[in-house]
Enzyme design. Structure first.
Site, PDB file in Angstrom:
ATOM      1  N   LYS A  29     -23.999  16.560 -19.428  1.00 45.89           N
ATOM      2  CA  LYS A  29     -24.943  15.509 -19.856  1.00 45.89           C
ATOM      3  C   LYS A  29     -25.997  16.049 -20.813  1.00 45.89           C
ATOM      4  O   LYS A  29     -26.498  15.308 -21.665  1.00 45.89           O
ATOM      5  CB  LYS A  29     -25.579  14.823 -18.641  1.00 45.89           C
ATOM      6  CG  LYS A  29     -26.454  15.720 -17.781  1.00 45.89           C
ATOM      7  CD  LYS A  29     -27.924  15.565 -18.051  1.00 45.89           C
ATOM      8  CE  LYS A  29     -28.705  16.713 -17.442  1.00 45.89           C
ATOM      9  NZ  LYS A  29     -30.136  16.544 -17.469  1.00 45.89           N
ATOM     10  N   THR A  47     -31.273  11.194 -19.122  1.00 45.17           N
ATOM     11  CA  THR A  47     -31.435  12.254 -20.124  1.00 45.17           C
ATOM     12  C   THR A  47     -31.227  11.732 -21.537  1.00 45.17           C
ATOM     13  O   THR A  47     -31.859  12.204 -22.479  1.00 45.17           O
ATOM     14  CB  THR A  47     -30.456  13.403 -19.822  1.00 45.17           C
ATOM     15  OG1 THR A  47     -30.580  13.758 -18.452  1.00 45.17           O
ATOM     16  CG2 THR A  47     -30.739  14.617 -20.669  1.00 45.17           C
TER      17      THR A  47
END
Lengths: 334, 334
Positions: free
Chosen positions: A189, A246
């Site tokens: 990620k 994120t």
């Protein structure tokens, strides 16, 4: 110190977790730099990595690793992936045979392609090792915002026991057993967040970012399942949750690195401007290599790896991604 | 008009799709209000729903439904869910037996709990009916940004044929066959966007929003699969893609309604301040009822339904959600 939790690494995330633990549990924060340890102990603030947050007076800060680790029942490793092995080599000789180790680090080691739990297992094969991961922007949690995370150990009894030890107030910790899936989701990620940041920095909107996140999740899931992870992990807090936080928050440093690249700032300037580590830049290449070893292509991660190696530009990287057909949707009708 | 595409409904999304189609295909935009139709035809701008965007001169605008529909080979329905049946009752008598109908509407009908494709099928049982859905913030696409979407028909040959007809420039259309899954994902994400907006409006950060999106996706997926949809739909553009775009963009009107509620503006004031329809408010209750009929609990949607019925406050609704354990993560370890 018997019964204590030791957080190894005083970056923003390690400091935040230590600050959340300290009011409820005997907690030690280990800091590589004796100077920073002294400053934190004196001012109850980590001015380098978590400026403006008052840390609990009960938090013990030290740069003496042997002293910190001896007798610890739980060790939380919060150092960057490129320094993880070296620091853990310092931890290992002092670790009690009954201590559990939890990785808070989201990355893959260059060269060996090891996940952090694999490094721990190699050096301390009999200790329990797990990961803590989820949508955890450090500063929000440090400021007292609620949050949720996942602690994963292969043995559910150990996961439950560590969950009990992690009394983190409004920051809730759920248990899971898919260590591999959690580690892969966490590592990849960060790479996807750089791509999302580039898209935003180049002036693309919410539709493009959402399409990138969707294809990023597909990349993470294909890779994670091929590596032994479970589908449910990638649909949960450790997967889509962490990815969305994120890729969409201005507080994410990986997204912020991508955003600056998209705005035209050279990579060397971006990296020189922050003390914090952008794991996505470090780990893009080993992630692509590791995925290839299990037969999975990673188109987004490959573009970020090329960018980290200065072999492409942000514009060219994003153009290549937007031109590539989203096969998973096409396949659905075939 | 033979061979034309007719867009029924001149809200922001219908106007945007018509504007993208018109330079490449004979396109008619039907507008309920003769006055607005006249203004659009004269000024090449839909000042009510898409102000500031210059529409192609080749776009034909009318408020005469019979004339618009006769001979159309493709009808795109872009009216709010609460008016869908009434408008389609006007379309049906004029529809050619070979024309395909595509719903652009993301909602569920109150009372009957019908999905839009079911309304079409009831009134025109022999025509092909599908949906167009994905992360499609209208204004971004109207401004020429790239985008991606999914057109779903049960018959893949029809999906491919409609994909061919939808020449939308940098807005790419992929095919799928999971009509039910696409419709449920599209309808429920509007409800989730209201919850995400409330969280932002109350001052919660990216971690909380990401956790809500994660649990929203779990709700959508559980409901969608129980109703006959397929897992892959919810992981793709129609699922996570649309959910993320709608929950994180300041341009999303459902998120914006939630945001204002979170900031303390009363629901009636919020709804009175916009001509646009916040589908999430309209469809929360029928979605909860429809999900219950297939045995699925919808905790987030239930809170938004209670809010729409003025039975709870934004603060209480969000508190109830944050207090509820995320069972899917806990179950993973059991």
């Amino acid at each position: 110190m018997e019964g204590t939790v030791v957080v190894v690494g005083a970056g923003s995330w390690g400091t935040t977790i230590a600050a959340l633990l300290a009011p409820r549990t005997s907690t030690v924060l280990w800091c590589r730099s004796g100077e920073l340890a002294g400053q934190i102990a004196q001012h109850h603030e980590n001015a380098s990595y978590l400026a403006g947050i008052e840390l609990p007076k009960s938090l013990h800060v030290t740069s003496e690793l042997a002293e910190a680790i001896s007798g610890a029942e739980l060790v939380l490793m919060a150092v960057p992936s490129h320094g993880f092995r070296t620091v853990f080599e310092g931890v290992a000789p002092h670790l009690s045979s009954t201590a559990a180790v939890v990785s808070l680090t989201k990355g893959v080691e260059r060269g060996t392609h090891s996940r952090m739990s694999q490094i721990v297992r190699t050096l301390c094969p009999t200790n329990s090792v797990g990961v803590l991961t989820g949508p955890n922007l450090a500063r929000e949690l440090a400021e007292g915002q609620p949050g949720a995370s996942v602690v994963a150990f292969e043995d559910p009894a150990v996961a439950a026991q560590v969950q009990e030890q992690l009394h983190l107030g409004v920051f809730r910790v759920y248990t899971a057993t898919d260590v591999v899936g959690c580690e892969i989701a966490g590592a990849v990620k960060n790479v996807m967040a750089i791509a999302a940041g580039i898209s935003d920095g180049l002036g693309f909107g919410g539709n493009t970012r959402a399409a990138l996140i969707t294809r990023g999740l597909a990349e993470i899931t294909r890779f994670g399942i091929a590596a032994g992870g479970r589908q449910a992990t990638f649909s949960g807090l450790a997967g889509v949750g962490d990815l969305v936080a994120t890729c969409t928050s201005p507080k994410s440093r990986n997204r912020s690195v991508g955003y600056q690249l998209g705005r035209g700032v050279p990579l060397s300037t971006v990296l020189a401007s922050t003390q914090m580590v952008a794991e996505g830049i470090q780990t893009a290449a080993p992630i692509v290599e590791l995925a290839a070893s299990v037969g999975v292509e990673m188109p987004i991660a490959a573009q970020i790896a090329a960018l980290a190696a200065q072999e492409t530009s942000p514009q060219a990287a994003l153009a290549a991604l937007l031109e590539r057909p989203a096969r998973e949707e096409v396949d659905d009708a075939s």
